[in-house]
Scaffold this motif. Structure first.
Motif, short mmCIF file in Angstrom:
data_model
loop_
_atom_site.label_atom_id
_atom_site.label_comp_id
_atom_site.label_asym_id
_atom_site.label_seq_id
_atom_site.Cartn_x
_atom_site.Cartn_y
_atom_site.Cartn_z
N GLY A 2 60.37 80.24 -39.91
CA GLY A 2 61.66 80.89 -40.05
C GLY A 2 61.54 82.38 -40.33
O GLY A 2 62.49 83.13 -40.15
N LYS A 3 60.37 82.83 -40.79
CA LYS A 3 60.17 84.24 -41.11
C LYS A 3 59.65 85.04 -39.94
O LYS A 3 59.45 86.25 -40.04
CB LYS A 3 59.21 84.36 -42.29
CG LYS A 3 59.74 83.74 -43.56
CD LYS A 3 58.77 83.88 -44.70
CE LYS A 3 59.31 83.23 -45.94
NZ LYS A 3 58.37 83.31 -47.06
N VAL A 4 59.41 84.40 -38.82
CA VAL A 4 58.86 85.08 -37.65
C VAL A 4 59.96 85.91 -36.98
O VAL A 4 61.07 85.43 -36.78
CB VAL A 4 58.28 84.06 -36.63
CG1 VAL A 4 57.77 84.77 -35.39
CG2 VAL A 4 57.18 83.24 -37.28
N ASP A 5 59.64 87.13 -36.63
CA ASP A 5 60.58 88.00 -35.92
C ASP A 5 60.46 87.70 -34.42
O ASP A 5 59.74 88.36 -33.68
CB ASP A 5 60.26 89.47 -36.21
CG ASP A 5 61.31 90.40 -35.66
OD1 ASP A 5 62.11 89.98 -34.79
OD2 ASP A 5 61.33 91.57 -36.07
N MET A 35 40.33 92.74 -27.46
CA MET A 35 41.76 92.91 -27.72
C MET A 35 42.32 91.83 -28.64
O MET A 35 43.39 92.00 -29.22
CB MET A 35 42.55 92.96 -26.42
CG MET A 35 42.72 91.64 -25.70
SD MET A 35 43.83 91.81 -24.31
CE MET A 35 45.18 90.80 -24.84
N TRP A 36 41.58 90.74 -28.81
CA TRP A 36 42.06 89.60 -29.59
C TRP A 36 42.44 89.98 -31.03
O TRP A 36 43.54 89.63 -31.48
CB TRP A 36 40.99 88.51 -29.59
CG TRP A 36 41.50 87.14 -29.90
CD1 TRP A 36 41.72 86.61 -31.14
CD2 TRP A 36 41.86 86.14 -28.95
NE1 TRP A 36 42.17 85.33 -31.03
CE2 TRP A 36 42.26 85.01 -29.69
CE3 TRP A 36 41.87 86.08 -27.57
CZ2 TRP A 36 42.68 83.84 -29.09
CZ3 TRP A 36 42.27 84.91 -26.96
CH2 TRP A 36 42.68 83.80 -27.71
N PRO A 37 41.57 90.69 -31.78
CA PRO A 37 41.93 91.00 -33.17
C PRO A 37 43.22 91.82 -33.30
O PRO A 37 44.02 91.59 -34.21
CB PRO A 37 40.74 91.80 -33.70
CG PRO A 37 39.60 91.40 -32.82
CD PRO A 37 40.20 91.14 -31.47
N GLY A 38 43.44 92.75 -32.38
CA GLY A 38 44.66 93.56 -32.44
C GLY A 38 45.90 92.71 -32.18
O GLY A 38 46.92 92.87 -32.86
N ALA A 44 50.60 88.56 -36.74
CA ALA A 44 50.69 88.38 -38.20
C ALA A 44 51.76 89.30 -38.79
O ALA A 44 52.53 88.89 -39.66
CB ALA A 44 49.33 88.64 -38.85
N SER A 45 51.83 90.53 -38.29
CA SER A 45 52.81 91.48 -38.81
C SER A 45 54.24 91.07 -38.48
O SER A 45 55.19 91.53 -39.11
CB SER A 45 52.54 92.89 -38.27
OG SER A 45 52.93 93.00 -36.91
N ILE A 53 48.09 81.60 -35.31
CA ILE A 53 47.98 82.76 -34.43
C ILE A 53 46.93 82.59 -33.34
O ILE A 53 47.21 82.77 -32.16
CB ILE A 53 47.73 84.05 -35.24
CG1 ILE A 53 48.94 84.34 -36.13
CG2 ILE A 53 47.44 85.22 -34.32
CD1 ILE A 53 48.73 85.47 -37.12
N ASP A 54 45.70 82.24 -33.72
CA ASP A 54 44.65 82.14 -32.70
C ASP A 54 44.93 81.01 -31.71
O ASP A 54 44.62 81.13 -30.53
CB ASP A 54 43.28 81.96 -33.35
CG ASP A 54 42.78 83.26 -33.96
OD1 ASP A 54 43.13 84.34 -33.44
OD2 ASP A 54 42.05 83.20 -34.97
#
Length: 123
Positions: A2-5, A35-38, A44-45, A53-54
């Motif tokens: 629910g907190k995901v934008d 590019m994966w970590p970015g 996450a942000s 996420i992964d």
């Protein structure tokens, strides 16, 4: 969840797909790894749960460039077979009834702290 934008996840996903397509055309698997970590940080942000996420990035990237993951998929297939052959039936993670009763978001940090302390004891 629910907190995901979600309004920002859509454009991020589109950009991710475009970059993976370009990397696929260039046959640049290393570029995908770089590019994966970015992409992970950006999701996450936006409030995406860390433990998802992964998995999400993997599904997105595999949709565009499945061949880049053939070795990983073969290794996971073997791991799944090994789990079925060797897992402990008393392990709560693999017991659906027990698994649903555990707050896995709390287990991860606890597990990390445990292993950090064990590592410190070994040193």
């Amino acid at each position: 969840h629910g907190k995901v934008d979600w309004d920002k996840v859509g454009p991020l996903k589109e950009g991710f797909f475009e970059r993976v397509k370009a990397l696929k055309e260039a046959k640049d698997v290393d570029g995908l790894k770089k590019m994966w970590p970015g992409a992970h940080e950006r999701l996450a942000s936006l409030g995406m749960p860390e433990d998802r996420i992964d998995y999400i990035l993997y599904k997105w990237a595999k949709y565009v460039w499945a061949e880049a993951f053939e070795e990983k998929d073969a290794a996971e297939d073997k791991l799944e077979k090994d789990k079925k052959d060797y897992y402990d039936p008393k392990d709560c993670y693999f017991d659906p009834e027990c698994h649903g009763k555990v707050d896995w978001d709390k287990v991860g940090p606890l597990k990390e702290g445990f292993f950090e302390r064990v590592k410190a004891l070994k040193e």
